[in-house]
Design a protein around this motif. Structure first.
Motif, mmCIF file in Angstrom:
data_model
loop_
_atom_site.group_PDB
_atom_site.id
_atom_site.type_symbol
_atom_site.label_atom_id
_atom_site.label_comp_id
_atom_site.label_asym_id
_atom_site.label_seq_id
_atom_site.Cartn_x
_atom_site.Cartn_y
_atom_site.Cartn_z
ATOM 1 N N PRO A 1 0.791 -1.238 0.000
ATOM 2 C CA PRO A 1 0.000 0.000 0.000
ATOM 3 C C PRO A 1 0.821 1.285 0.000
ATOM 4 C CG PRO A 1 -0.968 -1.601 1.496
ATOM 5 C CD PRO A 1 0.329 -2.187 1.031
ATOM 6 N N SER A 2 1.973 1.289 0.644
ATOM 7 C CA SER A 2 2.784 2.512 0.697
ATOM 8 C C SER A 2 3.299 2.930 -0.671
ATOM 9 C CB SER A 2 3.964 2.325 1.652
ATOM 10 O OG SER A 2 4.846 1.308 1.175
ATOM 11 N N LEU A 3 3.254 2.021 -1.651
ATOM 12 C CA LEU A 3 3.726 2.321 -3.004
ATOM 13 C C LEU A 3 2.606 2.776 -3.931
ATOM 14 C CD1 LEU A 3 6.138 -0.733 -3.480
ATOM 15 C CD2 LEU A 3 6.716 1.576 -2.733
ATOM 16 N N LEU A 4 1.381 2.800 -3.424
ATOM 17 C CA LEU A 4 0.235 3.171 -4.242
ATOM 18 C C LEU A 4 -0.064 4.665 -4.125
ATOM 19 C CD1 LEU A 4 -2.131 0.202 -3.306
ATOM 20 C CD2 LEU A 4 -0.819 0.461 -5.429
ATOM 21 N N ALA A 5 -0.748 5.173 -5.127
ATOM 22 C CA ALA A 5 -1.223 6.558 -5.077
ATOM 23 C C ALA A 5 -2.311 6.667 -4.003
ATOM 24 C CB ALA A 5 -1.778 6.963 -6.438
ATOM 25 N N PRO A 6 -2.542 7.872 -3.460
ATOM 26 C CA PRO A 6 -3.519 8.020 -2.368
ATOM 27 C C PRO A 6 -4.894 7.441 -2.674
ATOM 28 C CG PRO A 6 -2.220 10.015 -2.582
ATOM 29 C CD PRO A 6 -1.821 9.129 -3.721
ATOM 30 N N LEU A 7 -5.442 7.695 -3.862
ATOM 31 C CA LEU A 7 -6.765 7.173 -4.177
ATOM 32 C C LEU A 7 -6.758 5.650 -4.283
ATOM 33 C CD1 LEU A 7 -8.192 9.748 -6.754
ATOM 34 C CD2 LEU A 7 -8.925 9.364 -4.381
ATOM 35 N N GLU A 8 -5.674 5.101 -4.832
ATOM 36 C CA GLU A 8 -5.558 3.645 -4.922
ATOM 37 C C GLU A 8 -5.478 3.035 -3.524
ATOM 38 O OE1 GLU A 8 -3.065 3.369 -9.136
ATOM 39 O OE2 GLU A 8 -1.998 3.562 -7.222
ATOM 40 N N ARG A 9 -4.699 3.681 -2.662
ATOM 41 C CA ARG A 9 -4.555 3.190 -1.294
ATOM 42 C C ARG A 9 -5.891 3.258 -0.551
ATOM 43 N NH1 ARG A 9 -0.249 5.670 -0.432
ATOM 44 N NH2 ARG A 9 -1.025 7.534 0.629
ATOM 45 N N MET A 10 -6.635 4.315 -0.769
ATOM 46 C CA MET A 10 -7.935 4.455 -0.123
ATOM 47 C C MET A 10 -8.889 3.359 -0.589
ATOM 48 S SD MET A 10 -10.534 7.729 -0.198
ATOM 49 C CE MET A 10 -9.158 8.803 0.251
ATOM 50 N N GLY A 11 -8.895 3.103 -1.895
ATOM 51 C CA GLY A 11 -9.758 2.045 -2.423
ATOM 52 C C GLY A 11 -9.387 0.684 -1.867
ATOM 53 N N LEU A 12 -8.083 0.440 -1.733
ATOM 54 C CA LEU A 12 -7.630 -0.835 -1.182
ATOM 55 C C LEU A 12 -8.028 -0.967 0.279
ATOM 56 C CD1 LEU A 12 -6.067 -3.463 -1.395
ATOM 57 C CD2 LEU A 12 -3.956 -2.180 -0.957
ATOM 58 N N GLU A 13 -7.932 0.113 1.029
ATOM 59 C CA GLU A 13 -8.331 0.078 2.440
ATOM 60 C C GLU A 13 -9.824 -0.235 2.577
ATOM 61 O OE1 GLU A 13 -7.134 3.875 3.852
ATOM 62 O OE2 GLU A 13 -5.007 3.324 4.037
ATOM 63 N N MET A 14 -10.632 0.344 1.718
ATOM 64 C CA MET A 14 -12.077 0.075 1.761
ATOM 65 C C MET A 14 -12.363 -1.380 1.424
ATOM 66 S SD MET A 14 -13.446 3.594 -0.061
ATOM 67 C CE MET A 14 -15.127 3.003 -0.137
ATOM 68 N N LEU A 15 -11.692 -1.887 0.392
ATOM 69 C CA LEU A 15 -11.882 -3.282 0.017
ATOM 70 C C LEU A 15 -11.414 -4.201 1.140
ATOM 71 C CD1 LEU A 15 -12.534 -5.510 -2.037
ATOM 72 C CD2 LEU A 15 -10.201 -5.238 -2.933
ATOM 73 N N GLY A 16 -10.254 -3.892 1.726
ATOM 74 C CA GLY A 16 -9.732 -4.716 2.810
ATOM 75 C C GLY A 16 -10.669 -4.766 3.996
ATOM 76 N N ALA A 17 -11.275 -3.627 4.337
ATOM 77 C CA ALA A 17 -12.216 -3.588 5.459
ATOM 78 C C ALA A 17 -13.441 -4.447 5.168
ATOM 79 C CB ALA A 17 -12.621 -2.147 5.744
ATOM 80 N N LYS A 18 -13.943 -4.371 3.937
ATOM 81 C CA LYS A 18 -15.121 -5.171 3.566
ATOM 82 C C LYS A 18 -14.803 -6.665 3.632
ATOM 83 C CE LYS A 18 -18.598 -5.600 -0.103
ATOM 84 N NZ LYS A 18 -18.515 -7.063 -0.258
#
Length: 277
Positions: free
Chosen positions: A198-215
């Protein structure tokens, strides 16, 4: 993967057949294997299929499946006759192929194997005699024994397709499987997908990944493993893979998406890796 995620992946593959033109890959069994209830659910999902997230997920799944199938075709042309689908789920590849003298091994958890075979029977989809079913838990290091029992030939090269699995495993489990492949006969290869650190992703990509991970965590299937693409290449080379290729969104777009007019993109959160023994 859980029953829910297995269905979700299969449903997105089916939606790709119904919604996207030109198709990245053709799967005439994608809808059929889901059964009557599953097909009805997919048809209900069509109402949200134009949503950008749905389209992005369909594109990512279609691209990774097409890439793996294309690489298998290349391996077969080089003389490889063993194809191992790791975490096969409801993938239909083995059931839409002519008998070309290859041996196909579908590997998954026992419950997933039982559900898959029941779905095949209910849909009237016949399996070739070349398909072998192997039960294994990637976290428990059962792959070697399971494949050997099913007739896998360690002296002959094999092609391994491993899609949609590594993010749900611990790092050690991922590399136990990759170590097994690295000890197979020269000419063996593996294609797998992974999630970028995640630290290598752009902010919006990281945010989307965090949302998916939480789900996914709420559904009992948390994401466990992420990789730095450069470091992942290094670790594979250290294990004796002589060719290692990180396949990013630019290469996938050039290979599969340049003729599409709907703006479909491969995305940067997940990547594909090809490694040759």
């Amino acid at each position: 993967m859980t029953k829910n995620s297995t269905f979700a992946v299969a449903a997105l593959r089916a939606l790709h057949q119904l919604m996207d033109e030109p198709r990245i890959f053709d799967d005439p069994l994608a809808l059929r294997i889901l059964g009557e209830a599953g097909r009805a659910e997919v048809l209900r999902m069509q109402a949200q299929a134009a949503d950008p997230l749905s389209k992005a997920l369909r594109t990512a799944l279609a691209v990774r499946s097409r890439f793996a199938e294309d690489e298998w075709a290349g391996a077969w042309q080089r003389g490889v006759r063993q194809h191992v689908l790791l975490g096969a789920g409801l993938d239909t590849w083995a059931y839409r192929q002519p008998d070309i003298g290859s041996r196909i091994f579908e590997v998954d958890l026992p419950g997933a194997q039982q559900a898959k075979r029941a779905a095949l029977r209910a849909a009237g989809i016949e399996a070739s005699e070349t398909v072998r079913y192997v039960t294994a838990d990637f976290e428990q290091d059962q792959l070697d024994a399971g494949l050997a029992h099913a007739g896998f030939d360690r002296a002959a090269p094999a092609f391994f397709s491993w899609l949609g699995v590594t993010p749900y495993l611990e790092d050690a489990a991922v590399f136990r499987t990759l170590d097994f492949v690295s000890r197979c006969a020269p000419g063996s290869a593996v294609v797998f997908d992974y999630i970028v650190e995640p630290s290598l992703l752009a902010p919006l990509e990281r945010m989307g990944l965090e949302m998916l991970g939480a789900k996914l965590a709420e559904e009992g299937e948390p994401l466990k493993t992420f990789f730095d693409p450069v470091r992942l290449e290094e670790r594979l080379r250290q294990r004796g893979y002589r060719t290692v290729a990180n396949i990013g969104p630019e290469q996938l777009a050039e290979r599969y998406l340049k003729h599409r007019a709907d703006g479909a993109q491969a995305g940067n959160v997940t990547r594909l890796m090809y490694a040759l023994v």
